[in-house]
Design an enzyme around this catalytic site. Sequence first.
Site, PDB file in Angstrom:
ATOM      1  N   LYS A 141       0.843  -1.195   0.000  1.00 40.39           N
ATOM      2  CA  LYS A 141       0.000   0.000   0.000  1.00 40.39           C
ATOM      3  C   LYS A 141       0.884   1.253   0.000  1.00 40.39           C
ATOM      4  O   LYS A 141       1.969   1.243   0.605  1.00 40.39           O
ATOM      5  CB  LYS A 141      -0.863  -0.059   1.267  1.00 40.39           C
ATOM      6  CG  LYS A 141      -1.878   1.036   1.426  1.00 40.39           C
ATOM      7  CD  LYS A 141      -2.680   0.785   2.712  1.00 40.39           C
ATOM      8  CE  LYS A 141      -3.691   1.886   2.984  1.00 40.39           C
ATOM      9  NZ  LYS A 141      -4.469   1.602   4.210  1.00 40.39           N
ATOM     10  N   SER A 216      -9.288   1.863   3.094  1.00 37.92           N
ATOM     11  CA  SER A 216      -8.299   2.627   2.381  1.00 37.92           C
ATOM     12  C   SER A 216      -7.281   1.775   1.620  1.00 37.92           C
ATOM     13  O   SER A 216      -6.611   2.290   0.729  1.00 37.92           O
ATOM     14  CB  SER A 216      -7.574   3.571   3.342  1.00 37.92           C
ATOM     15  OG  SER A 216      -6.845   2.868   4.322  1.00 37.92           O
ATOM     16  N   SER A 217      -7.157   0.480   1.919  1.00 41.67           N
ATOM     17  CA  SER A 217      -6.189  -0.337   1.160  1.00 41.67           C
ATOM     18  C   SER A 217      -6.830  -0.776  -0.152  1.00 41.67           C
ATOM     19  O   SER A 217      -6.767  -1.952  -0.532  1.00 41.67           O
ATOM     20  CB  SER A 217      -5.750  -1.543   1.984  1.00 41.67           C
ATOM     21  OG  SER A 217      -5.412  -1.171   3.303  1.00 41.67           O
ATOM     22  N   ILE A 237      -7.406   0.846  10.087  1.00 43.52           N
ATOM     23  CA  ILE A 237      -7.696   1.596  11.312  1.00 43.52           C
ATOM     24  C   ILE A 237      -9.208   1.748  11.521  1.00 43.52           C
ATOM     25  O   ILE A 237      -9.644   2.403  12.460  1.00 43.52           O
ATOM     26  CB  ILE A 237      -6.971   2.971  11.327  1.00 43.52           C
ATOM     27  CG1 ILE A 237      -6.963   3.565  12.733  1.00 43.52           C
ATOM     28  CG2 ILE A 237      -7.590   3.932  10.331  1.00 43.52           C
ATOM     29  CD1 ILE A 237      -6.134   4.789  12.914  1.00 43.52           C
ATOM     30  N   GLY A 238     -10.015   1.135  10.648  1.00 45.07           N
ATOM     31  CA  GLY A 238     -11.460   1.213  10.843  1.00 45.07           C
ATOM     32  C   GLY A 238     -12.138   0.192   9.951  1.00 45.07           C
ATOM     33  O   GLY A 238     -13.365   0.101   9.891  1.00 45.07           O
ATOM     34  N   GLY A 239     -11.282  -0.554   9.251  1.00 46.46           N
ATOM     35  CA  GLY A 239     -11.787  -1.535   8.290  1.00 46.46           C
ATOM     36  C   GLY A 239     -11.007  -1.448   6.988  1.00 46.46           C
ATOM     37  O   GLY A 239     -11.378  -2.042   5.983  1.00 46.46           O
ATOM     38  N   SER A 240      -9.904  -0.704   7.023  1.00 44.96           N
ATOM     39  CA  SER A 240      -9.174  -0.368   5.793  1.00 44.96           C
ATOM     40  C   SER A 240      -8.536  -1.541   5.063  1.00 44.96           C
ATOM     41  O   SER A 240      -8.211  -1.425   3.886  1.00 44.96           O
ATOM     42  CB  SER A 240      -8.103   0.676   6.086  1.00 44.96           C
ATOM     43  OG  SER A 240      -8.714   1.917   6.273  1.00 44.96           O
TER      44      SER A 240
END
Length: 582
Positions: A141, A216-217, A237-240
């Site tokens: 990433k 985000s990934s 960090i939240g589901g990324s």
Amino acid sequence: MTDMNREWTSLVATLICGTVVTVTFLKWLGHQKVQKKIQRARARRDAGLSQAQQTVQEFKEKNPGLDLSPIVDLPLAKLTKQIRAGSLQPDAVLHAYMDKALEVNRKLNCSTDVLMESVKQLSEIESHRDGLLYGVPISIKDNIAYKGHDCTCGVLCKLDDPAVMDSVVVTVLKRQGAIPFIKTNVPQGLLNYECSNPIYGMTVNPCNLQKTCGGSSGGEAALIGGGGSILGLGTDIGGSIRIPASFCGICGFKPTSNRISLRGANSCVKGIKSVTSSIGPMARDVESLALCMRALLCEDMFTLDPTVPPLPFNQQLYENTDRLRIGYYENDGYLQPSPSMARAFQETKKLLEQAGHTLVPFKPPEMYTTMHEFIVKGAVADGAVTLLSHLKGGPVDPSVQSQIMPYSFPRFVKKILCIILKPIYPRMAAVLDVLNGVNSVAELWKQHHAIENYIHQVIAEWKELELDVLLCPMLGPAYNFSYCGKLTSALSYTILYNLLNFPVGTVPVTTVTAEDEAKLSHYRGNFGDIWDKLFVKAVRGGVGLPVAVQCVSLPWQDELCLRFMREVENVCAYNKSSNKTC
Ligand SMILES: *[C@@H]1O[C@H](CO)[C@@H](O)[C@H](O)[C@H]1NC(C)=O
Ligand SMILES: *[C@@H]1O[C@H](CO)[C@@H](O)[C@H](O)[C@H]1NC(C)=O
Ligand SMILES: *[C@@H]1O[C@H](CO)[C@@H](O)[C@H](O)[C@H]1NC(C)=O
């Protein structure tokens, strides 16, 4: 009017005009500078892509009889075996994946940077023959540091600032023989789950180009889901890791935070403690995730980053086949699962029961207050000042505009809106209220303390039920564009485990059916508010898209979590379908 007055008036007018002209000019100049910076970054990326194209072409010309295409169809376990046995050469494997990644990138826009150093790495790859990932090309990433390359996090202020050294994970994986060959795209600032930023544009879903790949990934998931990479590293960090994995039909694992060193993972919210972040692997099957964890959890990592607990991979725990006591919940009380999410969960639960496991109802306590007082308030404890400071001085991507707009409202505006909204949309009012963050260090300590108590409350209930692991729904299917920024409320299923700091992974188990789609017309949601209505619009048109479930375990039992994921993968039909990439 006297002459004097007239002179004054014209002087003031000239001054105002002058100021306006100067300000406009400076703004224009600033804009030009920003545009130049973006153009340079894109040109650099495009030059890398052409260079890679040329390298692949030359390799093909030098090896005319060699067919590269079967290489990218091999699962990781077979690929590593064949490289080790010498029936496949690392240079052929790297060029095969580079070729495929370039093809996938043309369709999905998932790459930000080709790492041409990978080709040079081939010359000394023999010295890593004993490495667990000997000769395996991997993707990373954007925010994971690779010496000499940017970690932009999708924001302009981090552009043109190449990493001075490799991140710990890159160092360790290189020593294990892995060859990082490409960096992948992210949302602007990393705190969104639609994968678009003003520098590298938007990445789309390999299973349906009209849908987001998630974030985000997102670049990782799109590239792996599209078949252009066999193993990648993301951050969560939240589901990324989990959201894009779920949206693109691959497996993703978020380990316990700091089980894997975070040294060299860039972020726009450094210092945040209320919700934890992790680096983790993404791949087409669970076995590959386990192999990556095994490769990372070695002496090298513990020496390079002594803050990481020196816990090697527990193979015994991973290979255990005892029947499990599995806690479960279908609806967390915050987001009612979409019909396909619910069906994916129910079918998996049934298959696990048929396989002899015991399923026990379990519910994370007080989701409503937890989401607001701990999670949202914790994620913007600083009033979002740190995140916003990273977006200054450049364009804000349309995908994040609606998310960050309320962050920048003055405190009193948030308070007033909160009062107005409370009677009609209590949930939205509650979120607006906590967007001001915490007011003082004392309040932050109080919040941290309350979160610690919450974590122990959940663990106590887990122990009371004697659970080994937990099964719950995973957000999906992939959204239409522009909804992610408006639906942070939909993160409840994933972000809870960043708050609790439990290891958790996603496994795709089924695909959306026409019946699931039809059931959306009856979806009302747990609140029936604007967010619930938006969620339906976001997931509409999803027939055929993959849907996943989440597997959870207690902190530091990462191997047990992976073992449970493997079990889920084994019992589910999705695993049986031959073509796992979109
Ligand atoms: C990829 O991103 C570029 C901007 O870098 C944009 O111009 C292009 O339309 C995007 N392509 C796709 C397929 O989205
Ligand atoms: C969502 O996307 C699907 C498929 O592309 C499309 O049919 C549908 O109209 C879109 N819905 C909304 C509300 O954007
Ligand atoms: C599911 O995938 C695993 C590899 O991850 C494999 O070992 C297993 O045999 C597969 N199960 C079925 C039913 O195909």
